[in-house]
Design a protein around this motif. Sequence first.
Motif, short mmCIF file in Angstrom:
data_model
loop_
_atom_site.label_atom_id
_atom_site.label_comp_id
_atom_site.label_asym_id
_atom_site.label_seq_id
_atom_site.Cartn_x
_atom_site.Cartn_y
_atom_site.Cartn_z
N LYS A 1 -3.22 12.77 13.69
CA LYS A 1 -2.63 13.52 12.62
C LYS A 1 -0.99 13.89 12.83
CE LYS A 1 -5.39 16.29 10.01
NZ LYS A 1 -5.68 15.66 8.97
N GLU A 2 -0.74 14.22 13.89
CA GLU A 2 0.48 14.73 14.52
C GLU A 2 1.53 13.62 14.35
OE1 GLU A 2 1.66 17.56 14.35
OE2 GLU A 2 3.44 17.50 15.48
N HIS A 3 0.98 12.52 14.92
CA HIS A 3 1.89 11.30 15.09
C HIS A 3 2.17 10.87 13.74
CE1 HIS A 3 2.94 7.42 17.30
NE2 HIS A 3 2.95 6.98 15.86
N ILE A 4 1.29 10.87 12.66
CA ILE A 4 1.55 10.37 11.20
C ILE A 4 2.45 11.37 10.62
CG2 ILE A 4 0.46 9.79 8.88
CD1 ILE A 4 0.07 7.80 11.23
N ARG A 5 1.93 12.77 10.64
CA ARG A 5 3.07 13.69 10.05
C ARG A 5 4.47 13.57 10.66
NH1 ARG A 5 5.36 18.42 11.10
NH2 ARG A 5 4.71 18.39 13.44
N LEU A 6 4.72 13.44 11.92
CA LEU A 6 5.99 13.45 12.25
C LEU A 6 6.71 12.20 11.59
CD1 LEU A 6 5.82 14.18 16.16
CD2 LEU A 6 7.42 15.32 14.33
N HIS A 7 5.87 11.02 11.61
CA HIS A 7 6.42 9.70 11.07
C HIS A 7 6.81 9.85 9.66
CE1 HIS A 7 6.71 5.20 11.43
NE2 HIS A 7 6.37 5.32 10.08
N LEU A 8 5.90 10.40 8.92
CA LEU A 8 6.36 10.78 7.37
C LEU A 8 7.36 11.64 7.35
CD1 LEU A 8 2.67 10.95 5.97
CD2 LEU A 8 4.10 9.09 6.10
N GLU A 9 7.50 12.81 8.14
CA GLU A 9 8.45 13.75 7.89
C GLU A 9 9.70 13.11 8.18
OE1 GLU A 9 6.79 17.87 9.36
OE2 GLU A 9 8.48 17.33 10.62
N ASN A 10 9.76 12.35 9.26
CA ASN A 10 11.25 11.58 9.48
C ASN A 10 11.68 10.67 8.72
OD1 ASN A 10 11.86 13.03 12.00
ND2 ASN A 10 10.35 12.02 12.88
N GLY A 11 10.77 10.19 7.69
CA GLY A 11 10.99 9.07 6.70
C GLY A 11 11.03 7.72 6.95
N TRP A 12 10.39 7.61 8.30
CA TRP A 12 10.18 6.20 8.93
C TRP A 12 9.26 5.38 7.90
CZ3 TRP A 12 9.31 8.78 14.40
CH2 TRP A 12 10.73 9.16 14.81
N GLU A 13 9.39 4.16 8.25
CA GLU A 13 8.91 2.91 7.27
C GLU A 13 7.11 3.08 7.46
OE1 GLU A 13 9.60 -1.08 8.32
OE2 GLU A 13 8.61 -1.68 6.37
N VAL A 14 6.68 2.98 6.20
CA VAL A 14 4.93 2.79 6.25
C VAL A 14 5.00 1.47 5.76
CG1 VAL A 14 3.00 3.61 5.35
CG2 VAL A 14 4.74 5.28 5.95
N LEU A 15 4.09 0.66 6.58
CA LEU A 15 4.18 -0.68 6.09
C LEU A 15 2.96 -0.73 5.06
CD1 LEU A 15 5.68 -2.43 7.89
CD2 LEU A 15 3.70 -3.49 8.79
N THR A 16 3.35 -1.70 4.15
CA THR A 16 2.10 -1.83 3.14
C THR A 16 1.75 -3.50 3.17
OG1 THR A 16 4.02 -2.55 1.20
CG2 THR A 16 2.91 -0.35 1.20
N ALA A 17 0.47 -3.60 2.99
CA ALA A 17 0.15 -5.06 3.12
C ALA A 17 0.68 -6.04 2.24
CB ALA A 17 -1.42 -5.38 2.70
N GLU A 18 1.11 -7.27 2.68
CA GLU A 18 1.76 -8.19 1.95
C GLU A 18 0.64 -8.88 0.94
OE1 GLU A 18 3.44 -11.12 4.36
OE2 GLU A 18 4.58 -9.51 5.60
N LYS A 19 1.17 -9.51 -0.35
CA LYS A 19 0.62 -10.07 -1.12
C LYS A 19 -0.24 -11.45 -0.65
CE LYS A 19 0.31 -8.65 -5.49
NZ LYS A 19 -1.07 -8.50 -5.68
N ASP A 20 -1.37 -11.47 -0.90
CA ASP A 20 -2.33 -12.70 -0.24
C ASP A 20 -3.14 -13.02 -1.24
OD1 ASP A 20 -4.26 -13.88 1.18
OD2 ASP A 20 -3.86 -12.84 3.12
N SER A 21 -3.18 -14.42 -1.64
CA SER A 21 -4.15 -14.70 -2.52
C SER A 21 -5.69 -14.54 -2.11
CB SER A 21 -3.73 -16.15 -3.21
OG SER A 21 -4.01 -17.12 -1.88
N ILE A 22 -5.81 -14.99 -0.80
CA ILE A 22 -7.21 -15.04 -0.22
C ILE A 22 -7.70 -13.40 -0.25
CG2 ILE A 22 -8.62 -15.42 1.93
CD1 ILE A 22 -6.52 -17.65 2.78
#
Lengths: 396, 616
Positions: free
Chosen positions: B94-115
């Motif tokens: 939780k702490e890892h993610i909190r810091l990540h978000l607080e720092n405004g670092w990138e959060v990867l979203t899944a790419e479009k995929d027809s399958i």
Amino acid sequence: MTGTKTADDEKHLLTGATGFLGSHIMAGLLSQGKGVVIAGRSSGGESLKERIGRLLTWFGIEHLEGLLEFYETDFLKRRLGLGEDEYETLCGRGLSIIHCASDTSFAEKNRARVMKSNVESLTEILNFAHKSRTRCFHFMSTAYAAGIDSIECPEALVNSAHFTNVYEESKAHAENIVYGRCREGEIPYTILRPSIVYGNSVTGRSLRFNALYYPIRSLQLIRDIYLDDIKNNYGRKSAECGIYMNEDGALHLPIRIFMPHDGTINLIPVDYFTETILSILEKPETETFYHITGNNPERMARLVSYTERFLNIHGIEVVIGTSSAEEMRNPPEELFDHFIKAFRPYISDKRVFMRENTDRATSGALPPDLSYEIFQRCMAFAVSADWGKRFNVLRP
Amino acid sequence: MNDVLRTAKSCRHYAMCKIDFLGTGLCKSGAEKHYVSFYPQGRMDLYAALAENRIPVTEKCVEIAESCDLCGKCDYQCYFVTEMKPSVVMKALKEHIRLHLENGWEVLTAEKDSILDGLKEIVGDYWATSDRAVALTYSHDPCPVAEARMPEYVIMPCATAEISAVITLLNKHKIPYAVRGNGSSVMGFVMSEGAVIDLGRMKTIDFDEKNWLVKVGAGVAAFDLQKAAAMRGFRVNIAEPSALVCANIMCSGIFSTFSASYGTAADNYIDAEFVGHDGGMFRMSDKSAPNLFAFRKEDSAVPGICSSAYIRLHPVTSDEGAAFVPFESLEPALDFARECAMRRIGLAIGVLGGEYISVFLSPTKKLAAEVKVTFRDKLKIEYLVLVIGDKYALSAIQQMGYHYFDNRMIRTLNLGLPSLTSAKWLDLMDELANEEPFSYLGLKRFPDLAEAALAPSPAQLVRDVDPELRPFFEKLYARPEMTDPVWLNTFRIVSSRMGREKHVVAMIIYLPIDNTLITEINSEFKRIADSYGLKNDYGFITPLDNGKRCVFEYDYYLDHNDPDERTKMQQAMMEAGMMIERYSAETGTVTWIRYVFCQGFSRKESFLYSGAGADK
Ligand SMILES: Cc1cc2nc3c(=O)[nH]c(=O)nc-3n(C[C@H](O)[C@H](O)[C@H](O)COP(=O)(O)OP(=O)(O)OC[C@H]3O[C@@H](n4cnc5c(N)ncnc54)[C@H](O)[C@@H]3O)c2cc1C
Ligand SMILES: NC(=O)c1ccc[n+]([C@@H]2O[C@H](COP(=O)([O-])OP(=O)(O)OC[C@H]3O[C@@H](n4cnc5c(N)ncnc54)[C@H](OP(=O)(O)O)[C@@H]3O)[C@@H](O)[C@H]2O)c1
Ligand code: SF4
């Protein structure tokens, strides 16, 4: 006394020297300046010499080690497991032999092992005695080889058909073999029959804590279970079986000891045992049986009172009669009854052991009566040795 | 490596946090979201990967971290099995993610995929994903001979028709897939670089008491099924409580101590529904269905996906109890177990060694080690034969002349274990043992004395447990079932403790109860593991088919994070495998479980008796 070699005609070949009685005989002989040839085995990663070394330290006679010779042997193997030359040389010395090694288990489940150690192994040992023209073959038996068929036990071969356990049976069987082969092969022999041996009456020291010690140790451990319960668990379990602390600070531990009939227990201290053996070895009358026994065997009532005093408990009662699981008053009584099952025949013994031969050899010297002081000394030593758990000199 | 990362990487993947075996309730997010990623197990893997920079922070990462409310239930569960406290990892995640978000670092979203779209269409939007965080939690297990494989997709269907449609779609795109239950086979079977089909949502349980069967969905865990069956007064044959029932039949055929009477493999079920690799559905009882009852001695693949199975129900009588019969050596223990099986005495039979007994009964590693020594050196117990049976079975054992620890004694022993290890009075037992082994167990009042001597209590048993968790464990052990050998064997909640010290690799074979053969193979297993310096011990033996055969488990242990131990284990496993093959060829009666994997639906007779086809 210095550890220098003595002539072979003064020397004894001793088996069982790593045991309770054998080690005392060894120490006795060494203290007389006599050389001893030890025939025994290594155990638990220790050589025979190392094992004996620890015993010498226990006896405080390390300086006499020079009087010893060591032969690692296996009595079940041809030539006792020795090399041909070694065997022949040993035979050539015509040593006197004291055969003290024996499996002392009473357990029926060990029958095969006991018979092997106590009976089968005699073949090679007696071959050796014969071949070496031994001065005398002394066979350590037991007074209880007499069996349970008759009350009066003479110092002679007995042909009893009934025994208390496999140990007694094997010893009786062995006596017969020794008797037969020695007469046939003209080997001079004696048969030595001690009763139950406990620690040293003067110092209290012992190397073994079975026989007399076992019931007392059992009672001590049972006592401690309930003392713990009283101390740590409000005595809940104790109360359930009528166990409580007396006002005098002693634990009331109601245990009945059941004995099939009135009788006694024949005990001798190991110092008396050793003295007697040494006297016999000095001037052995061959073809003779010796009862190394007490003249005034103990009654259980007295031992119980000693035990109560020593353990600071009350409530132990001797009851003549048989017990059944249903009749048992409480768990400690049942457990104790179970513990002493193997010893029961020895504590309510009616047998009387004649001892004219021994009296002759020892000029009538008798073992001391087991006074409370001797009892206390021996038990205090046992407790200090944690009943052999601590400083177990016989086992590595 | 810091302690948090070490804990995260030490997860054994036994999936015990996926069942509510302590009555604490399940991890809430896991129960809602089903992906293993949302259970403590998945979070441990995820944190380790994030801490070691093996994956980026993704959308699901955030969801997974945030859905943990730090309730701490996983500490109780995980500590019970492994003595670890995963909540430190949960906090760190939780702490890892909190810091990540607080720092405004990138959060990867899944790419479009027809399958993926196609998959989502079948199973619903939430139940198919290509998110790397989820994929990571399906990518590996502690098996020393398996390589990690990151799947493209993780799919969670909830109906047979959905499975069928998923398979058809994957086939169309030539995407390989692995079928996954709870992944606790830990042998690298449930990984694929294509798709992982997680069946954990298929949790239906339908009883048909008239026909003595219960139809279970592929996602039903053994513990949950046993619980449902017990509530209705029945028992089912299960093994590890976290194993999904259909998966376990497929994988090893389910062998347990109850297999002595309930059997194994095809004995466990009446019928089953499958989706074949072509996407077609069949029932095993169909005349035209593929013959899954047959067995071939070969490494095989899963023959299809079992979507549900009709499991046999067994009656339970109210007078059941346990007897633990002690032995000083293996051979008489085997004789006794064989005799019970031949005479059909008892329902469950297991010849247990000191390792299992001490590890199963003890709440900590330290106590287990002490207890093992006490059993061996003081009580002179090398093996205990467990027999569970009704009052007639138990009295038969008495009539056979054996003394045993009964339910009451086991409870006393268990709750008094710490005093047992320090009890001086055991010296007496030791000496008695020399004369008449275990005769004290025949004393009517011995249980009373043992209670006085051991002062058994939950408080005593848990005195070495982590102070923070101790109050919980004290209450837990006050529950009667926690020391009831019948319940414990029925629900099996302690057996995963075998992997507490280190991950366990079980070497399992089927063979006759031939004392010489078993003793020989037992020493060979030991010799091989010893030669690589691996911890190893005898596991257990359970008679099968009236004692004509048995299943024998010998365990090798490794620290799965230690590359050196992994290498040694690979070599030891290979050597042990060759040894088994040799005995197999020489005797014609030894079958390695390796060949049963994925053929667990077959008839036991077909792999127990080579004449019946095992060698064909
Ligand atoms: C500590 C420990 C002790 C164990 N003791 C025992 C024991 O005593 N007896 C015993 O029998 N087993 C035992 N096992 C083995 C284990 O419980 C089984 O292998 C069981 O299959 C694991 O269940 P799972 O749901 O985790 O299966 P997974 O590991 O997910 O799957 C096991 C196999 O089955 C396949 N599979 C899963 N679901 C399906 C399905 N619905 N249709 C087709 N194939 C499927 C998978 O592809 C894989 O090949 C033990 C395991 C551990 C870790
Ligand atoms: N103690 C008594 O109260 C008592 C009473 C009457 C008679 N006895 C007799 O006295 C003798 C000694 O008794 P103990 O109390 O001294 O017994 P102990 O302490 O048990 O010693 C037995 C001795 O015999 C040896 N031994 C046993 N089995 C053997 C075998 N198979 N091969 C070789 N050596 C073996 C032992 O050697 P390891 O150390 O190598 O095992 C040990 O040295 C015995 O003959 C016994 O019958 C004793
Ligand atoms: S602490 Fe988090 S991961 Fe552990 S059980 Fe609770 S919610 Fe689940």
